[in-house]
Write an enzyme that holds these catalytic residues in place. Structure first.
Site, PDB file in Angstrom:
ATOM      1  N   GLU A 758      10.115   2.229  -3.619  1.00 51.29           N
ATOM      2  CA  GLU A 758       9.840   3.564  -3.050  1.00 51.29           C
ATOM      3  C   GLU A 758      10.947   3.853  -2.049  1.00 51.29           C
ATOM      4  OE1 GLU A 758       9.194   6.143  -0.303  1.00 51.29           O
ATOM      5  OE2 GLU A 758       7.570   4.820   0.342  1.00 51.29           O
ATOM      6  N   CYS A 792       9.681   8.681   5.300  1.00 51.81           N
ATOM      7  CA  CYS A 792      10.245   8.935   3.969  1.00 51.81           C
ATOM      8  C   CYS A 792       9.878  10.333   3.504  1.00 51.81           C
ATOM      9  CB  CYS A 792       9.706   7.934   2.948  1.00 51.81           C
ATOM     10  SG  CYS A 792       9.577   6.253   3.507  1.00 51.81           S
TER      11      CYS A 792
END
Length: 999
Positions: A758, A792
């Site tokens: 990720e 993120c």
């Protein structure tokens, strides 16, 4: 001047059952009294139903367009947004989108009211030329050739204005006063409410303050010579006067807002007006009362009985607030006016409590409990006369009749109604009891502001349980309307809504929700900060693992794998559940670590601990299903086929510094639940958090042979990844490092092992002209600047429709200026430091470049240290941003409505696909964007950070990761291998089971 009383304190979300017992007991009246209430209420209900106002009101709108119908819902959304849309193209698309959702063409009006008929006619006419299913571009193009689009637009806007004009007294205070004059001559009192959202910027707050000043002056000059309470009033909203009206900014609010409130109150006192401080959300109640108490105590306000406040009966603390206000007036030997309302933001309060993981709700979950509490509060207020002057705001005929029965002196209280509502009820009351006063609460403001207000009133009064909606429905018998709230509740155990679980039970039966803390409750905040302070202590340095240690750990993990993989899934799950419980017990310890080592603000740290707890419980629950008995597959008789999952081996988990507890534990617990032995390598910046988390997992029961910790920098991680014995890697971090890991794994001989990665993204948000500016400002500031932009999911690139860009950008920049940057251990801090000096250097270099290449909308100042203040840069094209900038820096690009396709192409061109935000009221636009873009997490009309485990599984595609999504139902299987077991059950002598069933 010292506070005359200790600060207000009462349980924030007490249990409904105990409250119900008290309220039901106190609600009992004699048979004669109940009969009188029935007669009075029946007369008022009959008046409501007999009313045929030629203009019409909210009741007529609710009869015509019920919110349970597609037409009603479409009308509500249309009203909320249309008049703020400046450009024709977007307005046309919006109108078509909403009118296509209902059958306005064939809608037969049931009302003779002009308001309803005019609106229905205009909407029906518009719907006839906009046929559902046609594309906006095609439809509008054909209509324009016939001059249809301007007619459609004009008709629909006029329908909205017709609706709005009836529910607002005037667009300016002067217009409102002029319109009120004729009613005042007939004995009606007025309280004027200056419409608008809460302030987001200092300029907003100043503008609202000046608006209140002008309004008080105008109202005062037109007030006449009657004495209070028979004088007009004004309502002020504290959140309109301060851009950070929140509990954690308590000291700042008290310093800046109290003098302003005193100033306004003095001006109101000079004209002897009724000056009411409006109610706010539950988490602002204590702060509001602190401000009110400080202002009310000012010596300059002595001798004036016009100061007042609103109290919400749907709040469980309403009676406590009345007691506090009574004590305050006694301590100062003054009088106060108290407006009792039921409350307008019930749905928001329910959602907030659920999101925050509170022990209960601050409001009642059943309307009958609110009605019951309202009457109890009314009784309390009546008993506290004359020190408190009650003002009962209600459109409920039964409530009115009950208060009439409880009250004696008819001049010592008043009723209140909203302008445009309750007219028939109060007209009948005025005819029957002319000595009883009622005041009209009248909104004042532009149509653009008022329609959002109107939608809230429609939601509040149009729900199926609302008395206004039921009274307007002739199919509901008067007998049913006269049912007492205590009778509806029945027993104390029915006080809470059976269909609304407590926040802790939100995800049951699968799992328990993680518990949060209400920072708006002074007692809870103090307890939390005190516990954190007690946990702050120096920790010994963490040593980097050597190459020999790293190799030894890998060998140990290989040896520990078999026993752990053989541990029953239920036992592994129980260990993870125990870890979650330990995390909750040691919450303060981990919060202290997250603040000291991770630079987390209090709310960010609290959210992260909750996320880590949720990961433990979610993967435990999911893992029991997936790794239990296996899945029986279909097949022929005489044979069993079972698909089972099992661990892969020694799994490496490499986690980032930005979520050093939640992502760290999320990776580890997923791998453990799947039966793997785990080698955890945390970020070098946050080693202590990792060490403490590993110790907790061991304490919970994870064998030391199954879980190992390796500390160090990227070189240590690279050594782990390249080792031939590693059976899989889970990684969260940069795209560049993910590529490097992928290449390393691909280059190895031996088994092909999985990489679960990720990474980040140039995350975008698209805002069109139908979006509410205040909501956009809130969500952009949260998405771009919370956690110092070190998420993120954080917003990096904002696309704003050109027609509304100036106002949007100004509000966003103004809101960002109000954020406090500094010590993350202070609850009032909104933005803490970036992680280290290297991160600050990279961000400072980008800021320097942007100042040369882009238009600067915001360049805030940061204190010394590793702090980077919020910045906003406007780019000429999205292509100027070529990489993810991991900090509190927002880039803005304007776009023309007809060039939305170019915006989508620019987002696609980045190659990332992690998060996306959309702010629009046009469903077709939203669906088009979702269909076009391959993005992992899309958030519509909300912020785009803070994905919740098991609710918003998180992860992207393309340059943003491999999937599957963390915190989602498919995540665990990637950590496992599959095994199919086929057994010939008829091998020993035949198929006995089949034979036994033959007839």
């Amino acid at each position: 001047m010292p506070d005359p009383l200790p600060p207000f304190s009462a349980p924030y979300a007490p249990d409904d059952t105990a409250i119900a017992g008290r309220l039901r007991h106190d609600a009992r009246l004699g048979a004669d009294a109940e009969a009188r209430i029935d007669r009075s209420a029946t007369r008022l209900i009959e008046a409501i139903r007999a009313n045929d106002d030629p203009l019409g009101g909210v009741e007529d709108m609710l009869r015509e367009f019920a919110l349970s119908t597609k037409e009603g819902l479409a009308l509500m959304v249309l009203a909320e947004a249309l008049l703020r849309v400046p450009d024709a193209r977007t307005a046309d698309q919006f109108i078509e989108d909403k009118l296509g959702q209902g059958d306005f063409v064939n809608h037969e009006t049931k009302s003779s009211a002009f308001l309803v008929n005019a609106s229905a006619w205009a909407l029906g006419m518009s719907a006839r030329v906009i046929q559902p299913g046609e594309t906006p571009q095609g439809t509008i193009g054909r209509l324009t050739k016939r001059l249809g689009a301007p007619a459609v637009r004009a008709a629909t806007r006029q329908a909205m204005r017709l609706m709005g004009s009836h529910f607002v007294l005037g667009e300016t205070i002067e217009a409102a006063l002029s319109r009120a004059q004729s009613h005042t001559a007939r004995g009606s009192r007025y309280s004027f409410d200056m419409l608008g959202e809460g302030a987001r910027t200092a300029d907003d707050a100043h503008r609202y303050f000046e608006s209140y000043v002008r309004a008080i002056e105008a109202i005062g000059k037109a007030a006449g010579d009657q004495a209070l309470p028979d004088r007009p009033g004004i309502s002020v909203k504290l959140s309109a006067l301060h851009p950070r009206f929140e509990a954690v900014s308590h000291a700042r609010v008290m310093t800046e807002l109290v003098p302003q409130l005193i100033d306004l109150a003095r001006r109101a006192k000079a004209f002897d007006l009724n000056f009411t401080v409006d109610a706010e959300e539950a988490d602002r109640l204590e702060l509001s009362l602190d401000v009110i108490a400080a202002a009310f105590a000012d010596p300059s306000l002595a001798g004036w009985s016009g100061f007042g406040l609103a109290i919400q009966a749907y709040q469980k603390r309403a009676a406590d607030v009345i007691d506090y206000i009574d004590a305050l007036t006694r301590a100062l030997d003054r009088r106060m006016m108290v407006r009792l309302v039921k409350g307008a933001y019930w749905d928001t309060e329910i959602k907030r409590a659920q999101e925050r993981g509170l022990d209960g709700y601050p409001v009642f979950t059943r309307k009958a409990m609110t009605d019951l509490n309202y009457v109890a509060c009314a009784r309390k207020l009546l008993a506290l006369r004359p020190r408190l002057f009650p003002q009962f705001a209600t459109h409920n005929a039964l409530t009115v009749a009950t208060i009439l029965e409880l009250a004696d002196d008819p001049t010592s209280f008043e009723f209140q109604r909203l302008h445009g509502m309750g007219e028939a009820l109060y007209a009948q009351l005025g005819a029957d009891r002319p000595e009883i006063a009622h005041r009209t609460y009248a909104p004042v403001g532009s149509h653009r502001d008022l329609l959002a207000y109107l939608v809230r009133r429609l939601l509040e009064n149009g729900a199926n349980s609302s008395f206004v909606a039921l009274a307007a429905d002739n199919r509901v018998s008067i007998v049913d309307l006269l049912r007492r709230p205590a009778e509806i509740i029945g027993t104390d155990n029915n006080a809470a809504h059976s269909g609304i679980p407590l926040p802790v039970d939100l995800y049951r039966p699968q799992r328990e929700n993680s518990r949060g803390v209400e920072l708006g409750e002074r007692k809870a905040l103090h307890a939390l900060t005190s516990a954190i302070a007690a946990e702050r202590k120096a920790s010994p340095a963490i040593n980097t693992s050597t190459a020999e240690q790293t190799n030894a750990v890998i060998t140990a993990a290989q040896r520990g794998f078999k026993a752990w993989n053989g541990t029953p899934a239920a036992q592994r799950a129980a260990i993870l559940d125990k870890a979650a419980d330990l995390l909750e017990q040691r919450r303060a310890h981990f919060l202290a670590l997250l603040q000291s080592e991770g630079g987390k603000t209090l709310d960010d740290a609290l959210s992260e601990v909750r996320e880590a707890i949720d990961f433990c419980r979610y993967y435990a629950a999911l893992g029991q299903q997936l790794f239990g008995k296996g899945e029986t597959m279909p097949g022929p008789t005489g044979e069993s086929n079972v698909l089972e999952l099992r661990g892969r081996g020694a799994f490496v988990a490499i986690s980032p510094w930005n979520f050093p507890l939640a992502i760290f534990l999320g990776q580890i617990t997923a791998a453990l639940m799947a039966g793997n032995a785990v080698i955890a390598k945390p970020a070098e910046q946050t080693p202590r958090i990792a060490a403490e988390a590993i110790a907790l997992l061991h304490q919970a029961g994870v064998p030391e042979t199954a879980l190992h910790l390796v500390q160090g920098d990227g070189a240590v991680g690279a050594a782990l990844v390249s080792h031939p014995a590693i059976a899989g890697v889970v990684f969260t971090g940069s795209t560049e490092v993910a590529r490097s890991i992928n290449r390393t794994l691909a280059a190895k001989d031996g088994p092909i092992v999985p990489l679960i990665a990720e990474t980040g993204g140039i995350n975008a948000m698209i805002v069109d002209a139908t979006a509410l500016p205040e909501q956009v400002a809130d969500d952009v500031v949260t998405s771009a600047f919370r956690s110092a932009g070190q998420r993120c999911s954080a917003l990096r690139l904002l696309f704003v429709q050109d027609d509304v860009a100036d106002r949007m950008i100004e509000m966003i920049a103004g809101a960002a200026r109000e954020l406090k940057i500094g010590d993350p251990s202070e609850p009032s801090t909104h933005i803490g430091p970036v992680i280290d000096p290297e991160a600050k250097q990279r961000l400072d270099a980008h800021i320097a470049r942007m100042k040369k290449e882009a238009r600067v909308h915001l360049a805030a100042e940061a204190p010394a240290g590793n702090f980077v203040a919020p910045h906003i840069f406007e780019l000429s094209a999205a292509s100027q941003l070529t990489e993810e900038v991991f900090g509190p820096i927002l880039h803005v690009v304007r776009y023309r409505a007809e060039r939305l396709g170019d915006v989508l192409a620019a987002i696609e061109a980045t190659g990332f696909g992690l998060t996306l935000g959309i702010h629009s009221r046009i469903d077709d636009t939203i669906e088009h964007v979702i269909d076009r873009l391959q993005v992992g997490n899309i958030y519509v009309n909300r912020n785009m950070i803070g994905a919740v485990v098991g609710v918003q599984p998180f992860g992207g595609s393309g340059l943003s990761g491999t999937g599957p999504k963390a915190g989602g139902p498919h995540y665990l299987t990637r950590f496992a291998t599959e095994q199919t077991i086929t057994i010939n059950t008829a091998a020993a002598g035949g198929n006995a089971a089949l034979m036994a069933g033959v007839e």
